[in-house]
Design an enzyme around this catalytic site. Structure first.
Site, PDB file in Angstrom:
ATOM      1  N   HIS A 265      -9.799   8.054 -12.124  1.00 52.81           N
ATOM      2  CA  HIS A 265     -10.390   7.559 -13.359  1.00 52.81           C
ATOM      3  C   HIS A 265      -9.643   8.051 -14.589  1.00 52.81           C
ATOM      4  CE1 HIS A 265     -13.706   6.030 -15.882  1.00 52.81           C
ATOM      5  NE2 HIS A 265     -13.468   7.096 -16.624  1.00 52.81           N
TER       6      HIS A 265
ATOM      7  N   SER B  79     -15.644   1.046 -18.244  1.00 47.22           N
ATOM      8  CA  SER B  79     -16.573   0.787 -17.144  1.00 47.22           C
ATOM      9  C   SER B  79     -17.442   2.011 -16.895  1.00 47.22           C
ATOM     10  CB  SER B  79     -15.806   0.442 -15.862  1.00 47.22           C
ATOM     11  OG  SER B  79     -14.998   1.538 -15.454  1.00 47.22           O
ATOM     12  N   HIS B  80     -18.665   1.770 -16.478  1.00 45.73           N
ATOM     13  CA  HIS B  80     -19.562   2.821 -15.997  1.00 45.73           C
ATOM     14  C   HIS B  80     -20.229   2.322 -14.725  1.00 45.73           C
ATOM     15  CE1 HIS B  80     -21.135   6.653 -18.080  1.00 45.73           C
ATOM     16  NE2 HIS B  80     -19.831   6.636 -18.128  1.00 45.73           N
TER      17      HIS B  80
ATOM     18  N   ARG C 252     -17.999   6.356 -28.971  1.00 47.64           N
ATOM     19  CA  ARG C 252     -17.168   7.491 -29.387  1.00 47.64           C
ATOM     20  C   ARG C 252     -15.681   7.146 -29.338  1.00 47.64           C
ATOM     21  NH1 ARG C 252     -21.093   9.853 -26.406  1.00 47.64           N
ATOM     22  NH2 ARG C 252     -19.756  10.261 -24.598  1.00 47.64           N
ATOM     23  N   ASP C 253     -15.289   6.313 -28.364  1.00 42.87           N
ATOM     24  CA  ASP C 253     -13.900   5.865 -28.332  1.00 42.87           C
ATOM     25  C   ASP C 253     -13.512   5.159 -29.627  1.00 42.87           C
ATOM     26  OD1 ASP C 253     -13.257   6.801 -25.795  1.00 42.87           O
ATOM     27  OD2 ASP C 253     -13.953   4.988 -24.796  1.00 42.87           O
TER      28      ASP C 253
ATOM     29  N   GLN D 114     -24.315  11.476 -16.296  1.00 38.08           N
ATOM     30  CA  GLN D 114     -24.610  12.107 -17.574  1.00 38.08           C
ATOM     31  C   GLN D 114     -25.952  11.622 -18.128  1.00 38.08           C
ATOM     32  OE1 GLN D 114     -22.071  10.117 -16.737  1.00 38.08           O
ATOM     33  NE2 GLN D 114     -20.144  10.803 -17.631  1.00 38.08           N
TER      34      GLN D 114
ATOM     35  N   ASP E 259     -12.860  12.292 -28.435  1.00 37.67           N
ATOM     36  CA  ASP E 259     -14.187  12.419 -27.841  1.00 37.67           C
ATOM     37  C   ASP E 259     -14.096  13.148 -26.505  1.00 37.67           C
ATOM     38  OD1 ASP E 259     -13.078  10.040 -26.421  1.00 37.67           O
ATOM     39  OD2 ASP E 259     -15.083  10.001 -25.547  1.00 37.67           O
TER      40      ASP E 259
ATOM     41  N   SER F 233     -21.162  16.284 -20.323  1.00 42.50           N
ATOM     42  CA  SER F 233     -22.316  16.105 -21.196  1.00 42.50           C
ATOM     43  C   SER F 233     -21.928  15.227 -22.382  1.00 42.50           C
ATOM     44  CB  SER F 233     -22.816  17.464 -21.706  1.00 42.50           C
ATOM     45  OG  SER F 233     -23.323  18.237 -20.646  1.00 42.50           O
TER      46      SER F 233
ATOM     47  N   SER G 247     -10.960   0.435 -13.001  1.00 45.32           N
ATOM     48  CA  SER G 247     -12.026   0.990 -12.163  1.00 45.32           C
ATOM     49  C   SER G 247     -11.733   0.628 -10.716  1.00 45.32           C
ATOM     50  CB  SER G 247     -13.391   0.433 -12.583  1.00 45.32           C
ATOM     51  OG  SER G 247     -14.404   0.892 -11.697  1.00 45.32           O
TER      52      SER G 247
END
Length: 737
Positions: free
Chosen positions: A42, A87-88, A109-110, A236, A264, A309, A536
C-alpha cells in the site's frame, strides 16, 4: 515453530536481507516495524511502480504531478485545483462505517496538506450482490460512514457511482475522491528543509487504533482463518469534528506563511510523515517518541511510530515562529506538539526523549524510496487471444425479452445521494445522479464567482475490463471525457484508483499492466495528464480475485457557466438524436453479464472521432441548444433512453433501432440529445459542420417507453423498478457498520 519476526510483519526473507544490507547490521524490532509499514504494498507500490511510469503525467497546466499528497493543476484566475483519489477497500470490508468514514478523512487531509480547502468529495462504491445479506450490511455501513463523516466535517459529497456485483462479495471497493481549491501562491509541498527546523505534530492524540491499518491490511489477502474481530483493531477510528478544526488551523498556518512543509499522517502514520518529508527535502530528522501525545497508556515505540490514528498532520516550521504556530492551533482547539527536529545527513533517528537513548536509526530515504521494485510475472488468461483481443467462451445468448432485460437494469442511486449533503458551500450547480457534477468556480481567497465552473466525474466498468483490461480501461477514460462534455466541460486532468486482485498471481499482474497501457494510450490520445492516483491490490472475494476495476476520476472546466447543464432529462415533444455510430457488439456489456456471459470482444474506439463527438456535444450544451443529454455507456442505448424517461417522467417513442444488439451495445462515442423542435435545424447544422454522424431516433412523449419492434413498457412500471430497487433492498440506511 513460529515465523521470524520479519515475516510476521509482512516482510519477505529477501526484503529482510536488504534491510540488513542498508543498515550494515541487523535491524531491531522498531526498525523492522518501520520498514514493514513503509515497504508494504500500500505504501511503497513495489509491484506497480514499474508499470505506472508509463502513464503521461505532464502538461503546461500541471503544477504538481504524481508523488505528492495530491495532484495540482492551474485552472486560471490565479486559482489552483488539488485533486486526489484513494481507496479504503479492506478496512471497509471489516468495519464498514469506520472504514468508509476514515477514507473520507484521509482524502481530505491529502488535499489540505497541499494548501487547498476541500470543496467536494465523490465516492465510487462497489459492493456484492443485493441479494446477499452481508453485502447489504457492508453497503449500508459504508454509505452511513461517508455521510456521517462528510456531513459532519462540512464538505459536500457531490457524486460518485454505486455498483452491485458478485465479484465484490466480501471485498467492497470504497474509493473516495476529493477536490480542493487554493490560491496558486499558497501551494506547499510535503518537504522538510532547513537544518534545525521543527516537526510539529498537529491534531488528535495517538492510539492503538489503526496499527498496521491500511499499510498492512491493504497489502495482503484475508486469511481464511482470520475473523473480522481479529482484524478490526487494524481499522482506524475517525472524528470529523477534530478534522474540521484541523482543516481550519492548517489553512490559517499556511495563509500566515508559517509552514515550510506539511504532510498528513495516513498509511504508516508518523513513520511515513517523518521519513517522507525528510527524504523529499534531502534531510534527516530526530523524532522524540516520548513527546507524542498518547490516548492510551503503555504504548511501545513501534506502536507510536506505526499507529494510523486519524486527524493528525506533521508541519515543518522554523523555530522562531513555533510560538505563533502553537497560538493559532490553540485558537482552533487543535493540539500541537514539537516532536521532531530536521537534521543534516539524511538519518531518521527515533529518540527516547531529546537527550535519551537512540531507539532506531536508519536512512530516511531508505524508507521512502528504497523499497523493492518488483517486476512480477505477467500471464494473460489461457482463453485470451492477443492477436484479436478476444476472450474465448460460449456464444452470446439470444435476447428473448428485451423489455424484461431492460427493467432488470434500472436502478436509481438516489437512496445513496439523499444521505449526503451535496449543497454545502452552495457551489453545486449539477449534483449527484447525472453524467457529471458541476460546481461554481469561486476564488478561494475572496469567494468571488469567476463565472466559470469545475466539473467532476468518476467512472469504472469491471465488466469491460474482465473481457479486455487494456481496451476496457481505455473505454473508461473515453466515457469520462464524454460525461464531462454532457455538462459542457472540457477535461483537464485524470486521477485513478486501480483496484485489482492479488499481484502475486501472474494473471492479475497482466491485467494491471494492460490496464495501465490502456489508460496511457487513451490519455495520450485525448491530451490528458494523469496527476495522481492509488493502487489497491489483494482485493480477493471468496477465494477469487475481483474483476479488474480501474476507476477514473476526471476534472474538467466549464469556460462560461451561464446556465445549468441540461442534465439527464427530457422535455415533452423533444426530438431525440443519437450522436455517433453504434457498433452492434455485446461483449462486456451489462446485458451480457446479466445473462451470465463473461467473454467476447469489446467495441473499438476511434479517438479522433471521440474527440469530435465530445467537442460538438460540449459546444451544443454550452450554447444552450440542448434540453437533455445523456452519454451511452452501461446498458447501452436501451438503458440511456430508459433513464432519460424515468428521471423526467416523460415517455420515449423510438423507431430507428435495428435489434437488441444495437439496443444494448455499449460501444463508445455516443450521446443521446433531447432537442426542442424549433432548435432541431440549428443543432443538426452544428453536427453536420462538425462532421459528426447522427440520427433522429424518436420523440419524447407519452407514458410508455417504446422502441419499435423491441420494447413497449409502461413508464410507471419502469419508474417503479428504477425507484424502488435500492430502498427495498437496503432499508433506511442507518446501519453503523
Amino acid at each position: 515453530m513460529s515465523d521470524p519476526i520479519h515475516r510476521a510483519l509482512g516482510l519477505t526473507d529477501e526484503e529482510a536481507v536488504s534491510i540488513t544490507q542498508i543498515l550494515g547490521r541487523e535491524p531491531n524490532h522498531l526498525e523492522l516495524a518501520m520498514y514493514a509499514v513503509m515497504w508494504s504494498e500500500h505504501c511503497s507500490y513495489k509491484s506497480s511502480r514499474v508499470h505506472l511510469r508509463r502513464l503521461p503525467t505532464e502538461a503546461p497546466w500541471v503544477l504538481v504531478g504524481p508523488g505528492e499528497n495530491a495532484g495540482v493543476v492551474d485552472v486560471g484566475d490565479g486559482i489552483a485545483a488539488a485533486i486526489r483519489i484513494e481507496s479504503h477497500n479492506h478496512p471497509s470490508a471489516i468495519e464498514p462505517y469506520q472504514g468508509a468514514a476514515t477514507g473520507v478523512g484521509g482524502i481530505l487531509r491529502d488535499i489540505f496538506t497541499m494548501g487547498a480547502r476541500p470543496i467536494a468529495v465523490m465516492d465510487p462504491l462497489r459492493f456484492g450482490p443485493l441479494d446477499d445479506a452481508r453485502s447489504r450490511w457492508i453497503a449500508e455501513g459504508v454509505v452511513s460512514g461517508i455521510s456521517g463523516y462528510g456531513n459532519s466535517v462540512g464538505v459536500p459529497t457531490v457524486g460518485g457511482e454505486v455498483v452491485f456485483d458478485e465479484t465484490y462479495a466480501d471485498n467492497p471497493l470504497v474509493n473516495v475522491l476529493c477536490l480542493g481549491l487554493l490560491p496558486a501562491e499558497r501551494l506547499v509541498l510535503g518537504q522538510a528543509t532547513g537544518e534545525g527546523n521543527l516537526g510539529v505534530l498537529l491534531g488528535a492524540s495517538t492510539g492503538r487504533d489503526g496499527i498496521g491499518g491500511v499499510s498492512v491490511l491493504a497489502s495482503a489477502g484475508f486469511a481464511d482463518d482470520e475473523t473480522d474481530a481479529q482484524k478490526r483493531p487494524s481499522v482506524q477510528v475517525g472524528d470529523p469534528f477534530e478534522e474540521k478544526r484541523l482543516i481550519e488551523a492548517c489553512l490559517e498556518l499556511l495563509d500566515e506563511r508559517l509552514v515550510v512543509g506539511i504532510q498528513d499522517l495516513g498509511g504508516a502514520g508518523l513513520t511515513c510523515a517523518t521519513s517522507e518529508t525528510a527524504s523529499r527535502g534531502g534531510m534527516g530528522m530526530d523524532v522524540n517518541v516520548r513527546a507524542v501525545p498518547l490516548r492510551e497508556p503503555g504504548m511501545e515505540p513501534f506502536e507510536i511510530m506505526t499507529s494510523e490514528s486519524q486527524e493528525r498532520m506533521l508541519a515543518i516550521v522554523e523555530p522562531h515562529v513555533v510560538d505563533k504556530v502553537l497560538e493559532i492551533c490553540a485558537k482552533w482547539d487543535v493540539r500541537a506538539t514539537v516532536v521532531g527536529r530536521v537534521t543534516a545527513g539524511g538519518q531518521l533517528r527515533i529518540l527516547d526523549g531529546w537527550d535519551g537513548e537512540v531507539l532506531a536509526e536508519l536512512p530516511a530515504a531508505s524508507l521512502h524510496d528504497a523499497a523493492p521494485c518488483y517486476e512480477r510475472p505477467l500471464q494473460p488468461p489461457a482463453n485470451f487471444d492477443l492477436a484479436t483481443r478476444t476472450l474465448a467462451g460460449p456464444p452470446m445468448p439470444s435476447c428473448e425479452d428485451p423489455g424484461a432485460d431492460l427493467l432488470a437494469m434500472l436502478t436509481d442511486s438516489s437512496w445513496v445521494w439523499l444521505q449526503y449533503d451535496h449543497q454545502l458551500f452552495l457551489n453545486t450547480v449539477e449534483g449527484p445522479g447525472g453524467d457529471a457534477t458541476v460546481l461554481r468556480l469561486k476564488h478561494p481567497s475572496t469567494g468571488i464567482d469567476t463565472g466559470r465552473g469545475l466539473a467532476l466525474t468518476t467512472d469504472g466498468n469491471h465488466r469491460w475490463c474482465a473481457v479486455d483490461p487494456r481496451q476496457g480501461t481505455a473505454l473508461t477514460v473515453a466515457e469520462s471525457v464524454l460525461n464531462l462534455a454532457c455538462v459542457g466541460a472540457r477535461p483537464l486532468a485524470v486521477v485513478n484508483c486501480l483496484n485489482f486482485g492479488n499481484p502475486e498471481h501472474p494473471e492479475v499482474m497482466w491485467q494491471f499492466s494492460e490496464s495501465v497501457d490502456g489508460m496511457s494510450e487513451a490519455c495520450r490520445a485525448l491530451g490528458l495528464p494523469v496527476v495522481g492516483g492509488n493502487v489497491s491490490f489483494y482485493n480477493e472475494s471468496r477465494g477469487a480475485d475481483i474483476d479488474p476495476s480501474p476507476v477514473v476520476g476526471m476534472l474538467g472546466i466549464v469556460d462560461r457557466l451561464e446556465r445549468r447543464p441540461p442534465g439527464v432529462t427530457l422535455v415533452e415533444g423533444g426530438r431525440l438524436l443519437l450522436v455517433g455510430v453504434t457498433q452492434p457488439e455485446l461483449g462486456g456489456s451489462l446485458w451480457a453479464r446479466n445473462k451470465g456471459h463473461r467473454s467476447g470482444k469489446l467495441p473499438s474506439i476511434d479517438y479522433k472521432h471521440h474527440l469530435a463527438v465530445a467537442e460538438v456535444v460540449r459546444t451544443l450544451v454550452a450554447g444552450g441548444l440542448v434540453a437533455g443529454a445523456h452519454d451511452v455507456s452501461s446498458g447501452g442505448l436501451g438503458l440511456t433512453l430508459a433513464e432519460l424517461a424515468v428521471r423526467s417522467g416523460i415517455g420515449v417513442q423510438a423507431a430507428r433501432v435495428a435489434d437488441s444488439n444495437e439496443l444494448f451495445s455499449e460501444s463508445p462515442s455516443r450521446v443521446v440529445l433531447c432537442i426542442a423542435p424549433e432548435l432541431l435545424p440549428n443543432v443538426e447544422r452544428v453536427l453536420d459542420n462538425a462532421g459528426v454522424p447522427f440520427a433522429r431516433i424518436g420523440v419524447a412523449a407519452g407514458d410508455r417507453i417504446s422502441v419499435k419492434g423491441l420494447i413497449d413498457l409502461a413508464l410507471g412500471d419502469a419508474v417503479s423498478a428504477w425507484r424502488d430497487r435500492l430502498p427495498e433492498a437496503l432499508g433506511a440506511g442507518t446501519t453503523q457498520g
